[in-house]
Design an enzyme around this catalytic site. Structure first.
Site, PDB file in Angstrom:
ATOM      1  N   HIS A  26      -2.473   8.297   6.211  1.00 33.39           N
ATOM      2  CA  HIS A  26      -2.717   7.029   5.522  1.00 33.39           C
ATOM      3  C   HIS A  26      -4.172   6.640   5.829  1.00 33.39           C
ATOM      4  O   HIS A  26      -4.931   6.295   4.948  1.00 33.39           O
ATOM      5  CB  HIS A  26      -1.724   5.976   6.019  1.00 33.39           C
ATOM      6  CG  HIS A  26      -1.824   4.674   5.299  1.00 33.39           C
ATOM      7  ND1 HIS A  26      -1.814   4.587   3.932  1.00 33.39           N
ATOM      8  CD2 HIS A  26      -1.935   3.392   5.751  1.00 33.39           C
ATOM      9  CE1 HIS A  26      -1.917   3.307   3.573  1.00 33.39           C
ATOM     10  NE2 HIS A  26      -1.991   2.569   4.658  1.00 33.39           N
TER      11      HIS A  26
ATOM     12  N   THR B  86      -8.791   0.940   9.294  1.00 31.50           N
ATOM     13  CA  THR B  86      -8.717  -0.290  10.079  1.00 31.50           C
ATOM     14  C   THR B  86      -8.401   0.153  11.510  1.00 31.50           C
ATOM     15  O   THR B  86      -7.704   1.152  11.715  1.00 31.50           O
ATOM     16  CB  THR B  86      -7.614  -1.260   9.594  1.00 31.50           C
ATOM     17  OG1 THR B  86      -6.341  -0.663   9.792  1.00 31.50           O
ATOM     18  CG2 THR B  86      -7.794  -1.610   8.128  1.00 31.50           C
ATOM     19  N   PRO B  87      -8.932  -0.594  12.485  1.00 27.50           N
ATOM     20  CA  PRO B  87      -8.684  -0.196  13.879  1.00 27.50           C
ATOM     21  C   PRO B  87      -7.185  -0.053  14.168  1.00 27.50           C
ATOM     22  O   PRO B  87      -6.757   0.920  14.787  1.00 27.50           O
ATOM     23  CB  PRO B  87      -9.314  -1.338  14.684  1.00 27.50           C
ATOM     24  CG  PRO B  87     -10.410  -1.866  13.791  1.00 27.50           C
ATOM     25  CD  PRO B  87      -9.881  -1.732  12.388  1.00 27.50           C
TER      26      PRO B  87
ATOM     27  N   LYS C 207      -9.518   8.480   2.592  1.00 29.50           N
ATOM     28  CA  LYS C 207      -9.918   7.114   2.235  1.00 29.50           C
ATOM     29  C   LYS C 207     -11.386   6.805   2.569  1.00 29.50           C
ATOM     30  O   LYS C 207     -11.927   5.826   2.083  1.00 29.50           O
ATOM     31  CB  LYS C 207      -8.968   6.102   2.865  1.00 29.50           C
ATOM     32  CG  LYS C 207      -7.574   6.174   2.207  1.00 29.50           C
ATOM     33  CD  LYS C 207      -6.707   5.004   2.542  1.00 29.50           C
ATOM     34  CE  LYS C 207      -5.387   5.018   1.789  1.00 29.50           C
ATOM     35  NZ  LYS C 207      -4.389   5.956   2.315  1.00 29.50           N
TER      36      LYS C 207
ATOM     37  N   GLU D 148      -1.018   4.955  13.616  1.00 26.52           N
ATOM     38  CA  GLU D 148      -0.669   6.198  12.916  1.00 26.52           C
ATOM     39  C   GLU D 148      -0.910   7.413  13.810  1.00 26.52           C
ATOM     40  O   GLU D 148      -0.097   8.337  13.849  1.00 26.52           O
ATOM     41  CB  GLU D 148      -1.489   6.332  11.624  1.00 26.52           C
ATOM     42  CG  GLU D 148      -1.077   7.551  10.804  1.00 26.52           C
ATOM     43  CD  GLU D 148      -1.778   7.638   9.446  1.00 26.52           C
ATOM     44  OE1 GLU D 148      -2.780   6.923   9.233  1.00 26.52           O
ATOM     45  OE2 GLU D 148      -1.310   8.422   8.596  1.00 26.52           O
TER      46      GLU D 148
ATOM     47  N   PHE E  51       1.656  -3.171   3.927  1.00 23.05           N
ATOM     48  CA  PHE E  51       1.879  -4.490   4.509  1.00 23.05           C
ATOM     49  C   PHE E  51       3.364  -4.709   4.733  1.00 23.05           C
ATOM     50  O   PHE E  51       4.188  -4.309   3.921  1.00 23.05           O
ATOM     51  CB  PHE E  51       1.430  -5.572   3.521  1.00 23.05           C
ATOM     52  CG  PHE E  51       0.023  -6.024   3.708  1.00 23.05           C
ATOM     53  CD1 PHE E  51      -0.825  -5.396   4.590  1.00 23.05           C
ATOM     54  CD2 PHE E  51      -0.454  -7.105   2.994  1.00 23.05           C
ATOM     55  CE1 PHE E  51      -2.133  -5.833   4.762  1.00 23.05           C
ATOM     56  CE2 PHE E  51      -1.761  -7.548   3.153  1.00 23.05           C
ATOM     57  CZ  PHE E  51      -2.590  -6.909   4.032  1.00 23.05           C
TER      58      PHE E  51
ATOM     59  N   CYS F  45       0.796  -1.231   0.000  1.00 25.49           N
ATOM     60  CA  CYS F  45       0.000   0.000   0.000  1.00 25.49           C
ATOM     61  C   CYS F  45       0.826   1.276   0.000  1.00 25.49           C
ATOM     62  O   CYS F  45       0.274   2.373  -0.041  1.00 25.49           O
ATOM     63  CB  CYS F  45      -0.946  -0.018   1.189  1.00 25.49           C
ATOM     64  SG  CYS F  45      -1.969  -1.492   1.175  1.00 25.49           S
TER      65      CYS F  45
ATOM     66  N   HIS G 110      -9.326   2.904  -0.577  1.00 25.19           N
ATOM     67  CA  HIS G 110      -7.891   2.654  -0.545  1.00 25.19           C
ATOM     68  C   HIS G 110      -7.481   1.966  -1.847  1.00 25.19           C
ATOM     69  O   HIS G 110      -7.787   0.789  -2.059  1.00 25.19           O
ATOM     70  CB  HIS G 110      -7.561   1.775   0.660  1.00 25.19           C
ATOM     71  CG  HIS G 110      -6.103   1.574   0.895  1.00 25.19           C
ATOM     72  ND1 HIS G 110      -5.127   2.102   0.061  1.00 25.19           N
ATOM     73  CD2 HIS G 110      -5.429   0.927   1.880  1.00 25.19           C
ATOM     74  CE1 HIS G 110      -3.929   1.762   0.517  1.00 25.19           C
ATOM     75  NE2 HIS G 110      -4.091   1.049   1.628  1.00 25.19           N
TER      76      HIS G 110
ATOM     77  N   THR H  10       1.464  -8.210   8.334  1.00 25.00           N
ATOM     78  CA  THR H  10       0.353  -7.332   7.935  1.00 25.00           C
ATOM     79  C   THR H  10       0.077  -6.206   8.924  1.00 25.00           C
ATOM     80  O   THR H  10      -0.226  -5.097   8.515  1.00 25.00           O
ATOM     81  CB  THR H  10      -0.972  -8.125   7.769  1.00 25.00           C
ATOM     82  OG1 THR H  10      -1.271  -8.761   9.008  1.00 25.00           O
ATOM     83  CG2 THR H  10      -0.855  -9.157   6.671  1.00 25.00           C
TER      84      THR H  10
END
Lengths: 723, 88
Positions: free
Chosen positions: A271, A275-276, A301, A282, A364, A143, A306, A238
């Site tokens: 970014h 996602t949790p 996003k 971040e 990832f 990503c 994404h 991941t």
């Protein structure tokens, strides 16, 4: 001080927010959301998830959809440029996968129909359209691919090896990523809600964005690319490091690289995948970096989804829009910010000039990249410029072929014995703890094994801190298994482990985790020139790395897929694979030779490529004076052109030393040049070439070096010089 | 229940390729994830897939996953309660 500043002189974007700059700007200004139910392919589980699908028609009749998206963005970026770019650098993760999936499902076995499968075929297609005869580089770091591609382009411009580069990223939606991210439970079916307390995951999207980057100020600069920084979490395949350490390191590196103060950053384009885990790590990194100061923050996003390998480039364009249009995008999809994050996202689009923008992309394997974009000429400093591709000293090396590990391969080569075939998985993994590699299939084991052996050979206690890996085709076993699992279950199930392993950068991330290598971690791919690309990028990035550097080239052969994808692999030939790794240090040092990529040009549509190569090597005299032996890489798929190119090179230089047509020995695989480079560096260190290798007498090098040449679609030269 | 537990042990060792682990080594009461088996979040998702494929029991979010995979016994109980058909 005369220095180099890098400007954006043209740009293009296709995303769920629109198919042009003006549409994108309008959508950002209005805070529009571009997510809708998937229509591109039917899904097993009803209407499926909301995705960011590009709604404008994409010309994908003759090329896969990713290529079509890339063409649209490139046409916009190049609209006002009459000259060919000196280089093309793109990030992508899926390439022609959407088309490949359909072909595999129909059991189509005609290799011609898979010719756009390769990730690198996207950049090569763009290079062809704009007659770029220079290097064409493809970055695949999941990503963050688009952002890393822009970092690589920035360093190419600063080094002086190019003055005008088309850089960006492209990815289309496909089943592999759609079902893969679902299997990882990283998708919010109802649409991404970045930074929201109820966020559940991301929305998958597609798109492309391109920036025409130029060294020194053009007549009309849209924005300035002030700096960029990369890092690796070296934490998990991941999940991001929950403390956000890798993200923080990349942001710090970008700000330092830009030569600005934190106070100059008015907006952070997050970014923010929703996602949790990502948003939490971040947020920790952003709060740690700004320590109390609160720049504006938002993730686009929730509006655009994404777009994976394209996302970093899309957001670079959005950052350039922010500084050129005085527009800070809103964080669409966040109803009530998660108090745990300690961030206050921009809720509605703001019409203010944000000063400089920091744009984050994390991938990832913890492959992080951050860019700093500002209005032209206002912030930062000119880079003093760096020599392109520092010579790097070889501290250690390793290779694997069908003949065995480094010793087996070198013994075989020294006796002129073919090293074709595939080493057994048990042999490849013999020095790797079984528990550590239980989930790894062939390519990551090859890469990890090479990395461990090259480090061991260096005799250094400290682990390498940066990893550059080149692979022509990526993890074919994992890709094959995932797609097979999917089709066998009517697209209901496929293995999350296989999906995680299928991304091109997964093997390099395994190396990073093993060595705790938190520096740059960049995977490049470009068919037969993948290892050369990684050596080039390593040279460009060496200036900002501490510690030693690993450069690896490896490929796995796959009984089903290799002959479909790699035109050098013929159905009747012995399947061969393996690779090579070099443990390197900046500058001269140690007793080993030095290695460096000294030439990389597109051979297509480039009649003067061989004379250009000879010139770059110092003319015929330079070649004769500096090199005692040539290792010629002529891929089977372009044997005729390759033999002609080699003939032209020999005629021009009147080179009379040994010429080793090494693929005759190693077999056909994309990164056979990594094996040749390792062998050449060993022979140069020994001071001679074994006679059996080329069917002559043992040949003393008399303190001359070796040259590993790549022929075919591209022409490349790797120099191995004695100390 | 005993049969299901035994079956799950074999499946877990197989699908996760747990080298050096025998099915009987798996502690039925101990934590499956993060314990000495070396099972992590990706393995958990692999088990989620197996449970849905083989037992028709869907575990589609992290919170539920954490509860269900607290131990092998918890997993077996959850399957027994929700399975439409236990494959043998």
């Amino acid at each position: 001080m005369t220095g180099i500043r890098v400007y954006v002189s043209g740009m293009g974007i296709v995303s769920p927010l629109g198919a042009s700059l003006s549409e994108t700007t309008e959508a950002l200004r209005l805070g529009r959301k571009g997510l809708r139910p998937l229509t591109l392919f039917p899904t097993a589980r009803g209407s499926g998830c909301l995705v960011g699908e590009v709604s404008e028609p994409v010309d994908a009749a003759s090329v896969p959809r990713t290529h079509g998206l890339a063409r649209m963005a490139a046409a916009q970026a190049m609209a006002e440029c009459r000259e060919a770019p000196d280089a093309v650098v793109l990030g992508t993760t899926t390439g022609g996968m959407l088309t490949t999936e359909a072909l595999l499902r129909e059991s189509v076995r005609d290799p011609a129909l898979y010719r756009y499968h390769a990730l690198a075929s996207v950049a090569e297609d763009i290079a062809r359209r704009y007659r770029c005869t220079g290097p064409v580089i493809t970055v695949s770091t999941a990503c963050s691919s688009g952002a890393v591609a822009i970092k690589v382009a920035l360093e190419m411009l600063r080094s002086g090896m190019a003055r005008r580069i088309l850089a960006g990223g492209a990815d289309s939606l496909c089943r592999l990523t759609y079902y893969g991210f679902s299997a990882l439970q990283l998708i919010d079916p109802e649409g991404a809600r970045p930074l929201d307390r109820e966020r559940r995951g991301m929305s998958l999207a597609e798109g492309a964005a391109m920036l025409l980057l130029v060294a020194n100020e053009p007549d009309r600069a849209i924005a300035e690319l002030l700096g960029a920084g990369v890092s690796c979490d070296a934490y998990h395949p991941t999940a991001p490091d929950p403390r956000g350490k890798g993200a923080l390191k990349a942001m710090e590196a970008a700000v330092e690289d830009a030569g600005i103060s934190l106070a100059d950053i008015g907006y952070v384009n997050l970014h923010g995948t929703a996602t949790p885990d990502n948003d939490l790590s971040e947020a920790r990194a952003v709060n740690a970096l700004f320590a109390g100061r609160r720049p504006l923050v938002s993730s686009i996003k929730g509006a655009a989804g994404h777009a994976l390998g394209a996302a970093g480039a899309i957001e670079a364009v959005v950052s350039a829009i922010a500084v050129s249009e005085d527009l800070v995008p809103a964080n669409i999809g966040c109803e009530s910010p998660d108090p745990e994050l300690g961030l206050d996202p921009v809720r509605v689009p703001l019409r203010i000039a944000p000063s400089a923008v920091l744009s984050n992309s994390f991938g990832f394997g913890g492959n992080n990249a951050c860019l700093v974009v500002g209005p032209p000429g206002k912030y930062g400093r000119a880079s003093a410029g760096r020599a392109p591709c520092h010579p790097l000293a070889v501290l250690g090396s390793a290779c694997i072929t069908g003949a065995g590990d480094t010793r087996g391969t070198l013994d075989g080569l020294s006796q002129g014995r073919p090293c074709q075939g595939m080493l057994s998985l048990a042999e490849i993994s013999k020095d790797l703890p079984p528990g550590d590699v239980r989930r790894l299939k062939r390519l990551p084991r090859l890469v990890l094994s090479l990395a461990v052996a090259a480090h061991q050979d260096s005799g250094k206690k400290d682990y390498p801190s940066s990893v550059f890996a080149g692979t022509g085709w990526g993890a074919l076993s994992e890709t094959h298994n995932f797609l097979k699992g999917l089709s066998e279950t009517g697209e209901r199930f496929s293995s999350p482990t296989d999906f995680v392993g299928s991304v091109h950068n997964a093997p390099a991330c395994q190396v990073a985790m093993r060595f705790k290598a938190v520096g740059a971690n960049i995977t490049t791919t470009g068919g037969d020139y993948s290892f050369e690309q990684s050596l080039m990028v390593a040279g460009l990035m060496a200036g900002e790395t501490d510690g030693t550097i690993l450069v690896i080239g490896a490929d796995e052969a796959h009984p089903e897929l290799s002959e479909l994808f790699d035109r050098s692999v013929l159905p009747e030939a012995t399947l061969s694979d393996g690779g090579g790794a070099l443990c390197l240090a900046r500058g001269k040092g140690g007793s080993g030779p030095s290695v460096g990529l000294v030439f990389f040009e597109n051979g297509e549509d480039n009649a003067r490529v061989i004379s250009s190569l000879v010139r770059a090597l110092g003319g015929p005299e330079g070649v004769i004076a500096r090199y005692g032996a040539l290792f010629a890489g002529i891929p089977g798929g372009c044997r005729k052109e390759g033999v002609e190119q080699l003939g032209a090179f020999l005629a021009l230089t009147r080179f009379k030393g040994p010429v080793i047509d090494y693929r005759r020995l190693t077999g056909e695989f994309a990164t056979a040049s990594a094996v040749a480079t390792v062998a050449a560096s060993r022979f140069v260190a020994q001071g001679g070439i074994p006679g059996s290798l080329f069917g002559g007498k043992d040949f003393p090098l008399h303190r001359k070096g070796g040259l590993v040449l790549g022929f075919g679609g591209f022409v490349t030269a790797v120099e191995i010089a004695p100390q | 229940m005993e049969a299901l537990l035994a079956e799950l042990k074999v499946k877990i060792v197989e699908i996760l390729n747990l080298v050096d682990v025998q099915p009987d080594d798996i502690d039925e009461e101990g934590p499956l994830i993060g314990g000495k088996l070396g099972i992590d979040s990706i393995d958990l998702l692999e088990m989620v897939m197996m449970v849905e494929k083989d037992y028709g029991v869907r575990i589609d979010n992290k919170e539920l996953g954490e509860k269900v995979f607290a131990s092998l016994k918890a997993l077996a109980l959850h399957i027994e309660k929700n399975a439409f058909a236990v494959s043998r």
